[in-house]
Scaffold this active site. Structure first.
Site, mmCIF file in Angstrom:
data_model
loop_
_atom_site.group_PDB
_atom_site.id
_atom_site.type_symbol
_atom_site.label_atom_id
_atom_site.label_comp_id
_atom_site.label_asym_id
_atom_site.label_seq_id
_atom_site.Cartn_x
_atom_site.Cartn_y
_atom_site.Cartn_z
ATOM 1 N N SER A 205 -17.349 -43.196 6.991
ATOM 2 C CA SER A 205 -18.694 -43.745 6.880
ATOM 3 C C SER A 205 -18.851 -44.829 5.818
ATOM 4 O O SER A 205 -19.692 -44.726 4.927
ATOM 5 C CB SER A 205 -19.704 -42.619 6.661
ATOM 6 O OG SER A 205 -20.950 -43.094 7.081
ATOM 7 N N GLY B 184 -13.473 -43.327 9.794
ATOM 8 C CA GLY B 184 -14.450 -42.265 10.017
ATOM 9 C C GLY B 184 -14.989 -41.687 8.717
ATOM 10 O O GLY B 184 -15.479 -40.556 8.686
ATOM 11 N N ASP C 288 -24.387 -38.777 6.879
ATOM 12 C CA ASP C 288 -23.614 -39.731 6.087
ATOM 13 C C ASP C 288 -24.413 -40.199 4.871
ATOM 14 O O ASP C 288 -23.896 -40.249 3.746
ATOM 15 C CB ASP C 288 -23.228 -40.943 6.949
ATOM 16 C CG ASP C 288 -22.567 -40.525 8.253
ATOM 17 O OD1 ASP C 288 -22.142 -39.363 8.340
ATOM 18 O OD2 ASP C 288 -22.483 -41.353 9.172
HETATM 19 C C1 GLA Z 1 -21.439 -39.669 12.493
HETATM 20 C C2 GLA Z 1 -22.956 -39.781 12.317
HETATM 21 C C3 GLA Z 1 -23.512 -38.528 11.631
HETATM 22 C C4 GLA Z 1 -23.059 -37.245 12.311
HETATM 23 C C5 GLA Z 1 -21.539 -37.267 12.562
HETATM 24 C C6 GLA Z 1 -21.083 -36.133 13.414
HETATM 25 O O1 GLA Z 1 -20.817 -39.677 11.251
HETATM 26 O O2 GLA Z 1 -23.287 -40.933 11.588
HETATM 27 O O3 GLA Z 1 -24.922 -38.601 11.570
HETATM 28 O O4 GLA Z 1 -23.765 -37.040 13.490
HETATM 29 O O5 GLA Z 1 -21.121 -38.477 13.186
HETATM 30 O O6 GLA Z 1 -21.293 -34.912 12.799
#
Ligand code: GLA
Length: 391
Positions: free
Chosen positions: A130, A128, A176
């Site tokens: 990214s 999580g 992200d």
């Molecule tokens: C993921 C998405 C982001 C955001 C988060 C939740 O990381 O890629 O754009 O929406 O979830 O805050």
């Protein structure tokens, strides 16, 4: 301060081994951690995030012809694609992010460019943090450098977002990508997703960010993320009809208005809206707390955020709840919550720096029997955004 020497050497070696020549440019793009403000970005709201000290190393050089070659060293896989017409390949979903960015940047170039590149990462997969945005922002910085183009950071972020929407099928916001691009060492980023103003706020030196990986695979590609986004769009429409002022996003709705009108919405939609509206208020309150040095209140808001994810947005999971619950009962932890899309991945904790070692020891001991496995704990240092390491 990230020690790039070793991974930089490593990515150059990988490039030389693959292509028998030197790269023109090496780039690093960080992953990100969402500290507060969950699913607020695509609701034009507020987030506190940070670029982190793990990410993607990307080595590239332009080549003649019109075929791009891309190697993911971590997967030991290579894809080739037509520089003029990149189409996603189902057997290499990771390549979609780079291909999408390549396509998005073509309009900035006088002449189309072909390239060969290799990348590898230090972001734990499925955590999580990214890694996908880190891949797309590393690709973007690298292509911009070899093509000598200079789009604004917001445009680069939007190109990365489009790659996720079109090629990966996740209708993500811009959190992200903007965090990976705009990070500042030692700072959280306060981002306003209506104006896209990014304000770095120093992280109180008495506190540290600690990431606890739940070990539960986090994948947003199976539709749950998009479902939440649709719920928010439904809620926006309902409040636009109910409120006496224009509402173009949930950002425009106050908690007072939620209390007044929420019974006109289906229960589920109302709960989704309560989460986003509450998160927006919490981020603003937390930014003030940060300025005052009130780390306890900041931590309290993180716990509140997690609770709202659990009951309103329903994007947590058993493992994340266990981690946050355990953290709450651990001396030295100021706050804890899930970070990012949810449904798995990691929890982020705000910890008193002086107690970091004892917190880690205690969490290891308590979480192992509860989760049935040893938990990965990692201190996260807020880091600088995507940049060139070597030319
Ligand atoms: C993921 C998405 C982001 C955001 C988060 C939740 O990381 O890629 O754009 O929406 O979830 O805050």
């Amino acid at each position: 301060m990230i020690m790039h020497d070793q991974p930089l050497q490593n990515i150059k070696n990988l490039y030389r081994k693959a292509f028998q020549t030197n790269p023109a440019i090496c780039v690093f793009a960080p992953g990100r951690v969402e500290v507060l403000g969950n699913h607020t970005d695509y609701n034009e709201g507020f987030v506190l995030s940070a670029a982190i000290d793990c990410g993607i190393y990307f080595a590239i050089a332009p080549i003649p012809g019109n075929t791009c070659r891309l190697i993911a060293a971590d997967f030991e896989t290579e894809v080739s694609f037509d520089a003029d017409n990149p189409t996603p390949q189902t057997d290499a979903p990771w390549a979609a992010y780079s291909m999408g960015v390549h396509e998005g940047l073509r309009e900035y170039m006088k002449q189309p460019i072909a390239w060969q590149a290799v990348f590898c990462g230090t972001v734990p997969r499925g955590s999580g943090l990214s890694s996908s945005a880190a891949i797309s922002m590393a690709t973007a910085r690298a292509i911009c450098a070899i093509a000598d183009i200079n789009p604004a950071p917001l445009d680069i972020a939007k190109i990365g977002q489009m790659a996720e929407h079109r090629f990966a099928g996740v209708r993500c916001g811009l959190l992200d990508q903007l965090s990976s691009l705009c990070g500042k060492a030692g700072h959280l980023l306060e981002i306003d997703f209506r104006t896209y103003a990014v304000t770095p706020r120093p992280l109180d030196a008495r506190t540290s960010l600690l990431l606890v990986n739940s070990g539960t695979t986090h994948t947003l590609g199976d539709g749950v993320y998009n479902e939440r986004r649709s719920d928010c769009e439904d809620a926006t429409q309902a409040f636009a009809q109910a409120c006496p002022h224009p509402v173009s996003a949930l950002r425009d709705v106050t908690m007072q208005e939620w209390i007044e009108y929420h019974e006109r919405l289906p229960e589920r939609t109302a709960k989704r809206a309560a989460h986003v509206i509450g998160e927006n208020a919490r981020v603003q309150e937390a930014a003030d707390a940060l300025l005052r040095g009130d780390t306890e209140h900041f931590g309290f808001l993180m716990f509140e955020s997690h609770h709202s994810s659990m009951v309103n947005f329903e994007n947590s999971c058993k493992e994340l709840d266990t981690i946050v619950d355990t953290a709450r009962q651990t001396t030295g932890v100021l706050g804890a919550r899930l970070s990012g899309g949810g449904f798995g991945g990691s929890a982020i904790l705000l910890v008193e720096s002086a107690q970091l070692d004892s917190v880690c020891e205690s969490l290891h001991a308590k979480l192992k029997p509860l989760l049935g496995h040893t938990c990965e704990l990692q201190r996260m240092h807020p880091a600088d955004g995507a940049h060139i390491l070597d030319m």
